[in-house]
Scaffold this active site. Structure first.
Site, PDB file in Angstrom:
ATOM      1  N   HIS A 184      -7.807   9.984   3.564  1.00  0.00           N
ATOM      2  CA  HIS A 184      -7.284   9.058   4.566  1.00  0.00           C
ATOM      3  C   HIS A 184      -7.604   9.511   5.993  1.00  0.00           C
ATOM      4  CE1 HIS A 184      -4.525   7.907   1.162  1.00  0.00           C
ATOM      5  NE2 HIS A 184      -4.996   6.746   1.553  1.00  0.00           N
TER       6      HIS A 184
ATOM      7  N   ALA B 283     -11.432   4.966   2.254  1.00  0.00           N
ATOM      8  CA  ALA B 283     -12.847   4.607   2.130  1.00  0.00           C
ATOM      9  C   ALA B 283     -13.453   4.043   3.412  1.00  0.00           C
ATOM     10  CB  ALA B 283     -13.010   3.614   0.975  1.00  0.00           C
ATOM     11  N   SER B 284     -12.831   4.328   4.543  1.00  0.00           N
ATOM     12  CA  SER B 284     -13.469   3.915   5.804  1.00  0.00           C
ATOM     13  C   SER B 284     -14.717   4.759   6.042  1.00  0.00           C
ATOM     14  CB  SER B 284     -12.496   4.091   6.983  1.00  0.00           C
ATOM     15  OG  SER B 284     -11.598   3.004   7.048  1.00  0.00           O
TER      16      SER B 284
ATOM     17  N   ASN C 134     -10.334   0.468  -0.134  1.00  0.00           N
ATOM     18  CA  ASN C 134      -9.317   0.393   0.928  1.00  0.00           C
ATOM     19  C   ASN C 134      -9.884   0.786   2.283  1.00  0.00           C
ATOM     20  OD1 ASN C 134      -7.566  -0.100  -1.157  1.00  0.00           O
ATOM     21  ND2 ASN C 134      -6.106   1.491  -0.581  1.00  0.00           N
ATOM     22  N   ILE C 135      -9.635  -0.076   3.260  1.00  0.00           N
ATOM     23  CA  ILE C 135     -10.141   0.179   4.605  1.00  0.00           C
ATOM     24  C   ILE C 135      -9.041  -0.066   5.633  1.00  0.00           C
ATOM     25  CG2 ILE C 135     -11.799  -0.612   6.348  1.00  0.00           C
ATOM     26  CD1 ILE C 135     -13.601  -1.386   3.840  1.00  0.00           C
TER      27      ILE C 135
ATOM     28  N   ASP D 114       0.853  -1.190   0.000  1.00  0.00           N
ATOM     29  CA  ASP D 114       0.000   0.000   0.000  1.00  0.00           C
ATOM     30  C   ASP D 114       0.896   1.250   0.000  1.00  0.00           C
ATOM     31  OD1 ASP D 114      -2.418   1.381   0.207  1.00  0.00           O
ATOM     32  OD2 ASP D 114      -2.366   1.390   2.409  1.00  0.00           O
ATOM     33  N   HIS D 115       0.650   2.154  -0.918  1.00  0.00           N
ATOM     34  CA  HIS D 115       1.386   3.427  -0.991  1.00  0.00           C
ATOM     35  C   HIS D 115       2.898   3.284  -1.068  1.00  0.00           C
ATOM     36  CE1 HIS D 115      -2.105   6.019  -0.553  1.00  0.00           C
ATOM     37  NE2 HIS D 115      -2.556   5.181   0.356  1.00  0.00           N
TER      38      HIS D 115
HETATM   39  P1  13P Z   1      -8.946   4.874   5.489  1.00  0.00           P
HETATM   40  O1  13P Z   1      -8.065   5.768   6.314  1.00  0.00           O
HETATM   41  O2  13P Z   1     -10.185   5.576   5.053  1.00  0.00           O
HETATM   42  O3  13P Z   1      -9.222   3.570   6.138  1.00  0.00           O
HETATM   43  O4  13P Z   1      -8.130   4.555   4.120  1.00  0.00           O
HETATM   44  C1  13P Z   1      -7.184   3.526   4.083  1.00  0.00           C
HETATM   45  C2  13P Z   1      -6.393   3.538   2.822  1.00  0.00           C
HETATM   46  O5  13P Z   1      -6.708   4.174   1.833  1.00  0.00           O
HETATM   47  C3  13P Z   1      -5.172   2.717   2.786  1.00  0.00           C
HETATM   48  O6  13P Z   1      -4.441   2.909   1.628  1.00  0.00           O
HETATM   49  O1  G3H Z   2      -3.332   4.933   3.615  1.00  0.00           O
HETATM   50  C1  G3H Z   2      -2.558   4.505   4.453  1.00  0.00           C
HETATM   51  C2  G3H Z   2      -2.902   3.382   5.342  1.00  0.00           C
HETATM   52  O2  G3H Z   2      -4.005   3.667   6.147  1.00  0.00           O
HETATM   53  C3  G3H Z   2      -1.714   2.939   6.112  1.00  0.00           C
HETATM   54  O3  G3H Z   2      -1.410   3.814   7.136  1.00  0.00           O
HETATM   55  O4  G3H Z   2       0.988   4.376   6.814  1.00  0.00           O
HETATM   56  O5  G3H Z   2      -0.149   4.590   9.059  1.00  0.00           O
HETATM   57  O6  G3H Z   2       0.363   2.337   8.094  1.00  0.00           O
HETATM   58  P1  G3H Z   2       0.056   3.782   7.829  1.00  0.00           P
HETATM   59 ZN    ZN Z   3      -4.520   4.879   0.808  1.00  0.00          ZN
END
Ligand code: 13P
Ligand code: G3H
Ligand code: ZN
Length: 311
Positions: free
Chosen positions: A180, A215-216, A256-257, A82-83
């Site tokens: 986010h 998308a939470s 993504n959640i 992720d990212h």
């Molecule tokens: P949320 O912060 O809305 O759960 O998003 C998570 C996310 O996009 C992780 O890449």
């Molecule tokens: O979008 C990012 C995710 O919620 C991951 O968050 O970098 O704090 O692990 P984090």
């Molecule tokens: Zn994200």
């Protein structure tokens, strides 16, 4: 079943009008809660690891925990970075067994984003790994992602065909108003997503999987639980579930959640300690936290993503 890429998952999700949940994982209890829910509902799954998660839990531990989940569930599971923000980080995850990576070049200029994404795609595709890219910029604050509302920008539909064509990416994360973290909208503000932009993108990129980050729903029950048991969260507002359901019916194939997992876990642990102030066995409070994650993920799979029975 071995780890899978998201290729087949997304094709089926696109055609079936549902989305696959991509849940962030940081430790064993989170992985168990998510995968137990998916197993009971026979749902495909994306488990995603941020660079912060990788630093916290260690690459090998996370891969081995996900491998254990494969044995226990026999579900199609993709392991996704992720990212990812550099070629080196993506390469390290590709070499280290991930089946999908995100290269997030959204903070670069358009041309630099194209260049970086293309470099990752070439390396990944040669090794059977798929790549998610991002165009447009979400607001919000996480560990490694910190974008102010002023620096956020919607995805420009005019750019998507050129971007996907030149980079060869397999899916595209877009910015249509999600963000986010737990504070997605200001108190009193009505949550809104730019479904018109999504429709424009869908028209220009037929049959192409779109990804929604941030998308939470920031489930109020868990925010209330945190505040009831000694927390002090200001008004937290997320994406309404009916909007996510609407997105899942369209070209959005991955949702993504992370924040909802954090809230469920933290609310449950706070409640536990408030009711059992003398307890100190981690299993006693991590067990209920894992159960809360399982319940929350089951709710998302059935009522928001629509991917139950699709494994
Ligand atoms: P949320 O912060 O809305 O759960 O998003 C998570 C996310 O996009 C992780 O890449
Ligand atoms: O979008 C990012 C995710 O919620 C991951 O968050 O970098 O704090 O692990 P984090
Ligand atoms: Zn994200």
């Amino acid at each position: 079943m071995p780890l899978v890429t998201t290729k087949e998952m997304f094709r089926k999700a696109y055609d079936g009008g549902y989305a696959v949940g991509a849940f962030n994982v940081n430790n064993m209890e989170i992985i168990q809660g998510i995968t137990e829910a998916a197993k009971e509902l026979n749902a495909p799954l994306i488990l995603q690891v941020s660079s912060g998660a990788r630093k916290y839990a260690n690459h090998t531990y996370l891969v081995k925990l996900v491998e254990a989940a494969l044995v226990e569930t026999d579900l199609p599971i993709a392991l996704h970075l992720d990212h990812g923000d550099t070629f080196e980080l993506c390469k390290s995850c590709i070499d280290g067994g991930f089946t999908s990576v995100m290269i997030d070049g959204s903070h670069h200029s358009y041309e630099d984003n194209v260049k970086l994404t293309k470099q990752v795609v070439e390396y990944a595709h040669a090794r059977g790994v798929v790549v998610e890219a991002e165009l447009g910029r979400l607001a919000g604050i996480e560990d490694a992602v910190n974008v102010s509302a002023e620096d956020a920008s919607y995805t420009d539909p005019e750019q998507v065909v050129d971007f996907v064509g030149r980079t060869g990416c397999d899916s595209l994360a877009i910015a249509i108003g999600t963000s986010h973290g737990a504070y997605k909208f200001k108190p009193g503000q009505k949550p809104q997503l730019r479904f018109d932009i999504l429709a424009e993108i869908e028209k220009r990129l037929p049959n192409f999987p779109i990804v929604l980050h941030g998308a939470s729903s920031v489930i109020p029950e868990y925010v209330a639980m945190i505040n009831q048991y000694g927390g002090n969260m200001p008004d937290a507002i997320g994406i309404p579930e009916e909007m996510l359901r609407q997105a899942a019916r369209s070209a959005v194939c991955k949702i993504n959640i992370d924040s909802d997992l954090r809230l469920a876990m933290t609310g449950t642990i706070r409640k536990y300690f408030s009711e059992n102030p003398s307890h100190f066995d981690p299993r006693q409070y991590l067990g209920p936290a894992r159960a809360a994650i399982k319940g929350m993920v089951a709710h998302k799979i059935k009522n928001v993503l629509g991917c139950d029975g699709k494994a």
